[in-house]
Design a protein around this motif. Structure first.
Motif, PDB file in Angstrom:
ATOM      1  N   UNK A 190       0.963  -1.113  -0.019  1.00 23.92           N
ATOM      2  CA  UNK A 190       0.083  -0.077   0.095  1.00 23.92           C
ATOM      3  C   UNK A 190       0.792   1.338  -0.210  1.00 23.92           C
ATOM      4  N   UNK A 191       0.454   2.366  -0.949  1.00 26.04           N
ATOM      5  CA  UNK A 191       1.333   3.405  -1.085  1.00 26.04           C
ATOM      6  C   UNK A 191       1.362   4.205   0.147  1.00 26.04           C
ATOM      7  N   UNK A 192       0.371   4.572   0.985  1.00 27.05           N
ATOM      8  CA  UNK A 192       0.225   5.389   2.237  1.00 27.05           C
ATOM      9  C   UNK A 192       0.974   4.613   3.154  1.00 27.05           C
ATOM     10  N   UNK A 193       0.940   3.353   3.472  1.00 24.16           N
ATOM     11  CA  UNK A 193       1.689   2.603   4.498  1.00 24.16           C
ATOM     12  C   UNK A 193       3.131   2.786   4.237  1.00 24.16           C
ATOM     13  N   UNK A 194       3.493   2.242   2.910  1.00 23.97           N
ATOM     14  CA  UNK A 194       4.898   2.521   2.730  1.00 23.97           C
ATOM     15  C   UNK A 194       5.457   3.735   2.942  1.00 23.97           C
ATOM     16  N   UNK A 195       4.830   4.971   2.637  1.00 22.72           N
ATOM     17  CA  UNK A 195       5.284   6.110   3.033  1.00 22.72           C
ATOM     18  C   UNK A 195       5.502   6.522   4.491  1.00 22.72           C
ATOM     19  N   UNK A 196       4.387   6.052   5.255  1.00 25.74           N
ATOM     20  CA  UNK A 196       4.406   6.057   6.794  1.00 25.74           C
ATOM     21  C   UNK A 196       5.608   5.280   7.346  1.00 25.74           C
ATOM     22  N   UNK A 197       5.956   4.305   6.873  1.00 21.18           N
ATOM     23  CA  UNK A 197       6.875   3.252   7.264  1.00 21.18           C
ATOM     24  C   UNK A 197       8.330   3.904   6.975  1.00 21.18           C
ATOM     25  N   UNK A 198       8.487   4.487   5.908  1.00 18.34           N
ATOM     26  CA  UNK A 198       9.875   4.915   5.745  1.00 18.34           C
ATOM     27  C   UNK A 198      10.220   6.220   6.061  1.00 18.34           C
ATOM     28  N   UNK A 199       9.165   7.139   6.032  1.00 20.57           N
ATOM     29  CA  UNK A 199       9.286   8.490   6.499  1.00 20.57           C
ATOM     30  C   UNK A 199      10.229   8.919   7.497  1.00 20.57           C
ATOM     31  N   UNK A 200      10.326   8.164   8.682  1.00 19.84           N
ATOM     32  CA  UNK A 200      11.191   8.730   9.812  1.00 19.84           C
ATOM     33  C   UNK A 200      12.594   8.266   9.260  1.00 19.84           C
ATOM     34  N   UNK A 201      13.025   7.205   8.246  1.00 20.21           N
ATOM     35  CA  UNK A 201      14.100   6.817   8.011  1.00 20.21           C
ATOM     36  C   UNK A 201      14.848   7.422   6.791  1.00 20.21           C
ATOM     37  N   UNK A 202      14.003   7.880   6.054  1.00 20.08           N
ATOM     38  CA  UNK A 202      14.454   8.229   4.611  1.00 20.08           C
ATOM     39  C   UNK A 202      15.793   9.371   4.726  1.00 20.08           C
ATOM     40  N   UNK A 203      15.614  10.314   5.704  1.00 20.01           N
ATOM     41  CA  UNK A 203      16.683  11.214   5.735  1.00 20.01           C
ATOM     42  C   UNK A 203      17.735  11.116   6.746  1.00 20.01           C
ATOM     43  N   UNK A 204      17.293   9.784   7.686  1.00 19.45           N
ATOM     44  CA  UNK A 204      18.392   9.691   8.710  1.00 19.45           C
ATOM     45  C   UNK A 204      19.377   8.554   8.692  1.00 19.45           C
ATOM     46  N   UNK A 205      19.069   7.422   7.936  1.00 17.95           N
ATOM     47  CA  UNK A 205      19.365   6.152   7.485  1.00 17.95           C
ATOM     48  C   UNK A 205      20.604   6.316   6.283  1.00 17.95           C
ATOM     49  N   UNK A 206      21.781   5.675   6.584  1.00 22.80           N
ATOM     50  CA  UNK A 206      22.664   5.580   5.595  1.00 22.80           C
ATOM     51  C   UNK A 206      22.242   4.206   4.508  1.00 22.80           C
ATOM     52  N   UNK A 207      21.665   4.648   3.371  1.00 28.12           N
ATOM     53  CA  UNK A 207      21.256   3.606   2.322  1.00 28.12           C
ATOM     54  C   UNK A 207      21.568   4.059   1.023  1.00 28.12           C
TER      55      UNK A 207
END
Length: 314
Positions: A190-207
Motif C-alpha cells: 500500500x502506497x500510504x503505508x509504505x510512505x508512513x513506514x519509511x518517512x522517519x528513516x529516509x533522511x536519517x539512515x545511510x542507504x
C-alpha cells in the motif's frame, strides 16, 4: 458423448460455457485482469460473471458455492488467502477451478488433479530482475557493498517472500554484497503505508537504494523522499507490476525500474485454461505460454521495464 456435464459440451467448442471469476479485491491491476477475462470470455462465447470478495474468504467461498449451485462449468479464483486453496477446491465440487495471479505454494499446486490448475507469473523472476538491474547500476559505479532498504508487501504471502528473496539472490549472484540498512519494512503493498513506514528513516539512515515488492509502495517511498528534499534519482527505488503510475514514474526518471506483470496475459490464460479443462485439452492450448513441470501451472512471463524500453509499456 451423451449425458450432462462437459462431455456433452466438448463437441461444441466453447459455446455455452458458464463461468464465474472472483477477485480478492479490486485495484488497478485486478481491474485490468478482470476486464481481460471478460474480453477473452466474450471472444470465446463464454458467459462470464465476475465478483469481488473484498478481501473476505467467507465471501469468496460463498461466491464459489453460488456458482456451483447454478451449475456453472468453471470458476476462476484470485484467492484472498493462499492457505485456503483446498477449501476453494472443495467448495467448487464438480466445477473446473483455475487459480489466477496469486501464486500458491508448490506443495499445493503439485497435488492438483486434471480439474484444477493455476495461471500466474513465476515470482522467482520478478524480484530477480530488480536485483540484476541494481547490481549493474552499482557495478558501473565501482561499488560492491550495497546498503539497501527492503519494503515488503504483506508478510507470509508466497509472492512477498519470493520477490524479497529474488532481489537479494540476484544481487549476490552478480557479485554484490547486499547489506540491510535496517530491518525489512512492511508496507502491505500500500502506497500510504509504505510512505508512513519509511518517512522517519529516509533522511536519517545511510542507504544506497530501496527495493520495493510493488509499484504502489515504491511510489510511497518516492513521495517520502521528495517530502524530505531527497532526489529519488540519487538512491534508486525499484518496483514491480508496471502499473500506469509506476510506468509513468520510470518514464519521468523518479523510479529506477519496474517489472511488468501481465494482467491481460493472465486473464486470457485463465479463461483459456478453464475452457481447455472443460473441453479435455491441455491447459495452455491456444496460448504461447509454457506450463511448468507439473503440467498444472501456466507461466505468464514477467518483463523488466527500464527507461530504455518504458515507452513500450505506456
Amino acid at each position: 458423448a451423451s449425458g450432462s456435464g462437459s462431455a456433452a459440451k466438448s463437441g461444441g467448442g466453447d459455446g455455452g460455457l458458464n463461468m464465474t471469476m472472483i477477485i480478492a479485491s479490486r485495484d488497478e491491476f485486478m481491474s485490468t485482469l478482470e476486464a481481460s477475462c471478460k474480453d477473452a470470455a466474450k471472444d470465446m462465447g463464454i458467459n462470464m460473471t465476475t465478483q469481488d470478495a473484498q478481501f473476505d474468504t467467507s465471501k469468496m467461498l460463498q461466491y464459489i458455492e453460488t456458482a456451483r449451485n447454478n451449475g456453472e462449468d468453471a470458476v476462476i479464483i484470485n484467492i484472498v488467502d493462499p492457505e485456503t486453496a483446498q477449501q476453494c477446491i472443495d467448495s467448487a465440487g464438480d466445477m473446473k477451478v483455475v487459480f489466477v495471479n496469486r501464486s500458491l505454494d508448490e506443495s499445493v499446486y503439485s497435488q492438483f488433479d486434471e480439474n484444477v490448475c493455476g495461471v500466474w507469473s513465476d515470482e522467482d523472476t520478478s524480484g530477480y530482475y530488480q536485483g540484476e538491474y541494481l547490481a549493474k547500476y552499482f557495478k558501473d559505479q565501482g561499488k560492491t557493498d550495497v546498503k539497501y532498504i527492503m519494503m515488503c508487501g504483506t508478510l507470509g504471502q508466497v509472492y512477498t517472500t519470493k520477490r524479497t528473496e529474488g532481489a537479494i539472490k540476484a544481487l549476490k549472484d552478480n557479485g554484490i554484497n547486499p547489506i540491510p540498512a535496517t530491518a525489512d519494512l512492511v508496507g502491505e503493498y500500500d502506497r500510504a503505508t509504505a510512505m508512513d513506514q519509511i518517512s522517519p528513516l529516509v533522511a536519517t539512515l545511510d542507504y544506497d537504494c530501496v527495493i520495493c515488492n510493488n509499484d504502489s509502495m515504491a511510489l510511497g517511498v518516492i513521495e517520502a523522499m521528495k517530502a524530505k528534499g531527497i532526489d529519488p534519482t540519487s538512491k534508486p527505488v525499484t518496483g514491480i507490476d508496471a502499473t500506469v503510475d509506476g510506468v509513468e514514474a520510470v518514464a519521468n526518471g523518479e523510479m529506477a525500474m519496474t517489472v511488468f506483470q501481465n494482467p491481460v496475459g493472465q486473464g486470457f490464460g485463465a479463461v483459456m485454461a478453464a475452457a481447455n479443462m472443460c473441453n479435455g485439452k491441455p491447459i495452455n492450448d491456444g496460448t504461447d505460454y509454457e506450463t511448468d513441470e507439473t503440467g498444472r501451472l501456466v507461466w505468464v512471463p514477467f518483463e523488466p521495464v527500464y527507461p530504455e524500453n518504458v515507452a513500450d509499456y505506456q
